[in-house]
Scaffold this motif. Structure first.
Motif, PDB file in Angstrom:
ATOM      1  N   ALA A 436       0.829  -1.213   0.000  1.00 22.35           N
ATOM      2  CA  ALA A 436       0.000   0.000   0.000  1.00 22.35           C
ATOM      3  C   ALA A 436       0.860   1.258   0.000  1.00 22.35           C
ATOM      4  N   GLN A 458      -5.595   0.377   8.943  1.00 27.82           N
ATOM      5  CA  GLN A 458      -6.082   0.677   7.598  1.00 27.82           C
ATOM      6  C   GLN A 458      -5.029   1.428   6.791  1.00 27.82           C
ATOM      7  N   GLY A 463      -6.026  -1.719  -2.563  1.00 27.99           N
ATOM      8  CA  GLY A 463      -6.896  -2.821  -2.157  1.00 27.99           C
ATOM      9  C   GLY A 463      -6.285  -4.162  -2.541  1.00 27.99           C
ATOM     10  N   ILE A 464      -6.848  -5.221  -2.003  1.00 36.60           N
ATOM     11  CA  ILE A 464      -6.268  -6.533  -2.246  1.00 36.60           C
ATOM     12  C   ILE A 464      -6.694  -7.112  -3.587  1.00 36.60           C
ATOM     13  N   GLN A 465      -7.638  -6.424  -4.329  1.00 30.44           N
ATOM     14  CA  GLN A 465      -8.039  -6.932  -5.636  1.00 30.44           C
ATOM     15  C   GLN A 465      -6.972  -6.674  -6.687  1.00 30.44           C
ATOM     16  N   VAL A 493     -11.478  -8.527   7.215  1.00 31.62           N
ATOM     17  CA  VAL A 493     -10.806  -7.694   6.213  1.00 31.62           C
ATOM     18  C   VAL A 493     -11.863  -7.065   5.324  1.00 31.62           C
ATOM     19  N   SER A 495     -11.985  -4.682   2.016  1.00 26.69           N
ATOM     20  CA  SER A 495     -11.136  -4.136   0.963  1.00 26.69           C
ATOM     21  C   SER A 495     -11.977  -3.373  -0.044  1.00 26.69           C
ATOM     22  N   SER A 496     -11.430  -2.286  -0.535  1.00 23.87           N
ATOM     23  CA  SER A 496     -12.075  -1.461  -1.560  1.00 23.87           C
ATOM     24  C   SER A 496     -10.969  -0.734  -2.332  1.00 23.87           C
ATOM     25  N   VAL A 500      -7.655  -0.741   2.454  1.00 23.17           N
ATOM     26  CA  VAL A 500      -7.985  -1.966   3.177  1.00 23.17           C
ATOM     27  C   VAL A 500      -8.083  -1.642   4.655  1.00 23.17           C
ATOM     28  N   GLN A 501      -9.145  -2.174   5.301  1.00 17.24           N
ATOM     29  CA  GLN A 501      -9.287  -2.055   6.755  1.00 17.24           C
ATOM     30  C   GLN A 501      -9.256  -3.477   7.333  1.00 17.24           C
TER      31      GLN A 501
END
Length: 506
Positions: A436, A458, A463-465, A493, A495-496, A500-501
């Motif tokens: 990140a 966060q 994000g993880i995608q 988790v 993710s967006s 990530v939070q």
């Protein structure tokens, strides 16, 4: 080869044998459930057209042949006629007293009949009335008339008038009426045959109701027939219930075997009692159990091999890394060009990454094998987070991160292993640096999740995608998951594209 290896080989050989036999064995039609079910259906289809005639035949043959109440009390008219002809023939030349004596004997056998004897002079010499006969005498024109009247309430039974002295007219009239009237009247000359031998004649009168078979009691017959059909029908129902009850019992036994695991967490094989469709299913189930057992043994062997490989590689890699670090430290003391110095520092960073990877491999190996000992104690989790974040402050400032730490002053007590939770935080912070970095933000705070206070870490990365610029092995997050699970914590988790939070809570 030790005893465990021999057991595994024996189980593998047995599993292959069971699988091969289950695949090659063919089920005969006569031993299958289908054949039994078809017989059951055939019995149901043929119940009415076959069972009803069979029950009728059984009733006629068994019930009617064993029921003697339907026979006539005195037989039939032919029997009486033959009897009377035989008796008159045997009395040929007998004296009147002998005739009287024989008539008494016959009357004892047929007490409801009337018998009388007319001698050779035409005189009525002897009269025997029946049990239901009323005997009266009267005189008409100087001749004694004996009247026989049956007292039974039967209008069809005629009254017999016996003259004391017979003549041709009375005899002809009597013979004329005897041919059709009730009671049955049989006349026979003493001495037998149809000719008068000059010894007189003897007469027997039997009411015709004594010569008729009693009418069958058709309501009772229908009742017996209905009961017989009901018994056969109930027998069919019982056979059907037993057929499906056995199938259900065997299926429940197989279901129970599937639900109850053995010592290794795998269901135990079942005993095969019949070679039908369910028996083939049980064979397939046993083959599956053996396959799972083989897979479990192979998995354990592979896991042991992997653990030994990781431990060996980690040990073998540390020695050359130590030597390389020593030489790199010596190079720092030499006068290097800016390019060489930059390359040396990059090499040191990669060496640190490699050293961290080795540590993660060892830690994951210990955690996966259950050899990593955790000491759970009541600790202020917020204090541990502040101390760990303080250690990472220089790194974040060097990378020009926006640091946002918002933790409450009140302590938050969790039962954790302090070294384990520090390792979790280090791996999460390292993950933010690697994946990140584009967001240049790290936030640490608390929030409520399912009514409990959760620690929130966060970032504002992609994000993880999406793939980050720096790819890792994923061991760090795997170690985080294992440590959190072992300490009884939970991780969530979210993710967006905005970041990530990660929520950690009890």
């Amino acid at each position: 080869m030790n005893w465990r290896s021999r057991d595994r080989e024996r189980m593998k050989g047995k599993g292959r044998k069971d699988r091969n036999s289950a695949g090659k064995r063919k089920l005969g039609f006569g031993r299958s459930l289908m054949s039994r079910y078809m017989l059951l259906i055939l019995a149901a289809v043929l119940f009415v057209p076959v069972v009803l005639p069979i029950t009728s035949i059984i009733y006629v043959v068994v019930v009617n042949n064993t029921n003697t109440d339907t026979e006539a009390p005195y037989g039939d008219s032919t029997k009486i006629s033959n009897l009377w002809s035989k008796e008159s023939k045997e009395l040929d030349g007998a004296a009147p007293k002998e005739i009287h004596k024989r008539l008494k004997q016959l009357h004892r056998i047929y007490p409801k009949s009337s018998m009388y004897y007319v001698n050779k002079k035409g005189e009525t010499a002897y009269i025997l009335g029946g049990e239901d006969v009323k005997v009266t005498e009267s005189t008409q024109a100087g001749i004694t008339i004996t009247t026989l009247k049956w007292s039974r309430n039967d209008k069809n039974v005629a009254v017999t008038r016996i003259p004391g002295l017979w003549n041709a007219n009375s005899a002809l009239e009597f013979m004329k009426e005897a041919s059709y009237r009730n009671p049955l009247t049989v006349v026979s000359f003493v001495g037998g045959d149809n000719k008068d031998k000059g010894q007189g004649f003897m007469v027997i009168e039997v009411p015709r109701y004594l010569l008729e078979k009693s009418q069958s009691n058709w309501p009772m017959e229908l009742l017996y027939l209905g009961l017989l059909m009901m018994i056969i029908f109930l027998l069919f129902i019982v056979m059907s219930i037993l057929f499906f009850a056995r199938i259900r019992k065997r299926l429940i036994r197989l279901q129970t075997a599937m639900m109850i695991p053995g010592k290794e967490g795998i269901p135990l094989p079942v005993d095969i009692r019949r070679s039908d469709e369910i028996g083939q299913l049980e064979e397939s189930f046993n083959a599956m159990v053996h396959q799972l057992t083989d897979s479990l043994y192979r998995e354990r062997e592979e896991e042991q091999l992997r653990k030994r490989l990781v431990a060996g590689l980690s040990h073998d890699l540390r020695t050359p890394l130590t030597v390389i670090r020593g030489h790199m430290h010596s190079l720092h003391k030499e006068l290097l060009s800016p390019t060489a110095d930059s390359s040396l520092r990059r090499m040191e960073a990669k060496m640190d990454d490699l050293s961290e990877l080795i540590d993660n491999m060892l830690s994951y190996n210990l955690l996966a094998s259950g050899k990593y000992t955790l000491k759970l104690e009541q600790k202020d989790i917020l204090r541990i987070v502040r101390e760990t974040a303080a250690a990472w402050y220089p790194v974040w400032e060097k990378e020009q991160y926006e640091i946002d730490i918002d933790l409450p002053e009140e302590p938050l007590m969790w039962q954790v292993d302090e070294q384990g939770i520090r390792r979790v935080l280090d791996n999460l912070f390292q993950n933010v640096i690697r994946h990140a970095a584009s967001g240049k933000y790290i936030g640490i705070s608390t929030s409520l999740v399912q009514g409990r206070v959760a620690l929130v870490i966060q970032d504002r990365g992609p994000g993880i995608q999406e793939d980050s610029d720096t790819k890792g092995t994923g061991l760090g997050l795997s170690i985080v998951d294992l440590l959190i699970r072992e300490m009884g914590l939970r991780k969530k988790v979210v993710s967006s594209p905005e970041g990530v939070q990660i929520y950690i809570y009890l």
